[in-house]
Design an enzyme around this catalytic site. Structure first.
Site, PDB file in Angstrom:
ATOM      1  CG  LEU A 175      19.841  -0.492  -6.202  1.00  0.00           C
ATOM      2  CD1 LEU A 175      21.264  -0.455  -6.308  1.00  0.00           C
ATOM      3  CD2 LEU A 175      19.410   0.676  -5.851  1.00  0.00           C
ATOM      4  CB  THR A 176      17.079  -4.565  -3.055  1.00  0.00           C
ATOM      5  OG1 THR A 176      16.323  -3.370  -3.517  1.00  0.00           O
ATOM      6  CG2 THR A 176      16.695  -5.174  -2.159  1.00  0.00           C
ATOM      7  CB  SER A 218      16.947   1.446   3.120  1.00  0.00           C
ATOM      8  OG  SER A 218      16.437   1.706   2.704  1.00  0.00           O
ATOM      9  NE  ARG A 222     -24.752  -2.060   4.352  1.00  0.00           N
ATOM     10  CZ  ARG A 222     -25.146  -3.235   5.389  1.00  0.00           C
ATOM     11  NH1 ARG A 222     -25.698  -3.912   4.110  1.00  0.00           N
ATOM     12  NH2 ARG A 222     -24.733  -3.723   6.449  1.00  0.00           N
ATOM     13  N   GLY A 235     -16.983  -2.059   5.743  1.00  0.00           N
ATOM     14  CA  GLY A 235     -17.565  -2.933   6.867  1.00  0.00           C
ATOM     15  C   GLY A 235     -16.927  -4.198   6.369  1.00  0.00           C
ATOM     16  N   GLY A 236     -18.263  -5.226   7.677  1.00  0.00           N
ATOM     17  CA  GLY A 236     -17.654  -6.761   6.869  1.00  0.00           C
ATOM     18  C   GLY A 236     -17.981  -6.671   5.343  1.00  0.00           C
ATOM     19  CD  GLU A 241      10.983   2.381  -8.544  1.00  0.00           C
ATOM     20  OE1 GLU A 241      11.399   3.605  -8.323  1.00  0.00           O
ATOM     21  OE2 GLU A 241      10.268   1.597  -9.067  1.00  0.00           O
ATOM     22  CB  THR A 261      11.065   2.726   3.465  1.00  0.00           C
ATOM     23  OG1 THR A 261      12.125   3.776   3.739  1.00  0.00           O
ATOM     24  CG2 THR A 261      11.853   1.391   3.237  1.00  0.00           C
ATOM     25  CD  GLU A 266       9.862   4.291   7.568  1.00  0.00           C
ATOM     26  OE1 GLU A 266       8.980   4.475   8.239  1.00  0.00           O
ATOM     27  OE2 GLU A 266      10.248   3.653   6.578  1.00  0.00           O
TER      28      GLU A 266
END
Length: 390
Positions: A136-137, A143, A279, A350-351, A374, A376, A378
């Site tokens: 489609l895109t 969009s 940890r 963490g690291g 598929e 966004t 928004e």
């Protein structure tokens, strides 16, 4: 025929069915043997593990929704959500390819193909012998699909296709693609049509493969059409129905991406939870610290909410009820929590979360696509707002 959804009709029983329990364990066993040992190798090299999907096909994972008469597993959306989620907990790349194959190409043919088309293509797709792509895109119409420039001009019993599609899952390796192209005026929702195009068709080729941040073992590439001659029998439905078909296919596709997002979120959460117990800092597990414990509590709660939204959308889809708003809600919320869970997972590690020796960084890279692909986040908000303001 999709009926108008009525609120009193949507009571859902989320007690897990026997099929779902079986699928969950099957995928876990398969993933531990066939996916986990090689997934970082595939990620580093961007290798698309084509043979893996043939094996998945033998387990029914490439035709979950396809009726048994066409070689599929014949399950519904609740089983489908379970399968996608479990695969994606292990590797989002594999979950993405499985989702695109099932919900886009295969499902488009299942929903809108005639009997001859179904018998020709579905058995090959459902068993994983063939891999499907869906187009489609385009480079300048993401969009804004209504302004697509790929055209199909009628020439007797044939159509001549010219143009290109991009960001297509399985753009190189797919054996067949369903593409939506313009047969009428630009911007006209009735000016687009859908075609099934076999890979070996003259004038149909693959272009650039994308070098991606995440989902790197899922192939994404261009589809190129240069005077590609397609017989009218390859059209899905009637001329002018392509865009409407695509929007209906995407209703199910959003459930797929919600399931993919849910799996990534759970995977990231479970990895962080386990690490937080192992940890030690200041002579105790870091999970004992409120700063970490509260992060885990928030993620766990949002994952449960995403799960409920996703399975509710699947239940509506199973019942043949209108699902546009609910699938958009599920996709929006689940994809955003996938990003949040992955982000907090890196923070908890963490690291070490910034290194490739631990799983957190891969979930982090893979998750972001879920808020883009598929539709966004928004666009999902646009779909939802139009529905509630209608």
């Amino acid at each position: 025929m999709v009926e108008k959804r009525m609120d009193e009709d949507v009571a859902v029983n989320f007690n897990e069915k026997e099929n779902q329990i079986f699928i969950r364990q099957m995928v876990r066993d398969f993933g531990a043997l066939e996916i986990k040992p090689k997934m970082m190798e595939w990620d580093e090299s961007q290798e698309f593990p084509r043979q893996l999907f043939s094996k998945m096909g033998s387990l029914g994972l490439m035709g979950v929704l396809v009726p048994q008469e066409y070689g599929g597993a014949g399950f519904g959306y609740l089983e489908y959500i379970t399968a996608i989620t479990e695969v994606s907990k292990i590797d989002g790349s594999i979950g993405l390819s499985m989702a695109a194959h099932n919900s886009l190409c295969t499902n488009h043919i299942l929903q809108f193909g005639d009997e001859k088309q179904k018998k020709k293509y579905l058995p090959k797709l459902a068993t994983g012998d063939w891999l499907g792509a869906w187009g489609l895109t385009e480079p300048n119409t993401g969009s804004d699909a209504g302004n697509m420039r790929t055209t199909a001009i009628r020439d007797g019993e044939y159509y001549i296709l010219n143009g290109a599609k991009n960001f297509i899952t399985h753009g190189k390796s797919g054996n067949v693609a369903v593409v939506i192209v313009r047969t009428g005026e630009v911007g006209d929702s009735r000016g687009m049509s859908s075609f099934i195009v076999d890979k070996e068709t003259p004038g149909f080729s693959s272009g650039k493969k994308e070098n991606k941040l995440g989902m790197r073992a899922s192939e994404t590439a261009e589809l190129i059409f240069t005077d590609c001659r397609i017989h009218e029998s390859q059209m899905l439905g009637k001329e002018g129905e392509g865009f409407i078909q695509a929007m209906k296919v995407l209703d199910g596709g959003r459930i797929s991406i919600a399931s993919l997002s849910l799996g990534i979120a759970i995977g990231a959460f479970e990895a962080a939870l386990m690490y937080s117990k192992e940890r030690h800092q200041f002579n105790q597990p870091i999970s004992k610290f409120q700063g970490i414990a509260f992060k885990l509590a928030e993620i766990a709660t949002k994952i449960e909410a995403a799960k409920l939204l996703t399975y509710r959308a699947g239940d509506l889809k199973n019942k043949g009820l209108e699902v546009t708003r609910e699938s958009a809600m599920a996709k929006l919320f689940a994809s955003e929590i996938a990003v949040e869970a992955a982000n907090e997972g890196v923070q908890i590690f963490g690291g070490y979360g910034y290194t490739k020796d631990f799983p957190a960084e891969k979930y982090y890279r893979d998750a972001k696509l879920c808020t883009i692909g598929e539709g966004t986040s928004e666009i999902q908000k646009l779909v939802i707002s139009r529905s509630i303001l209608r």
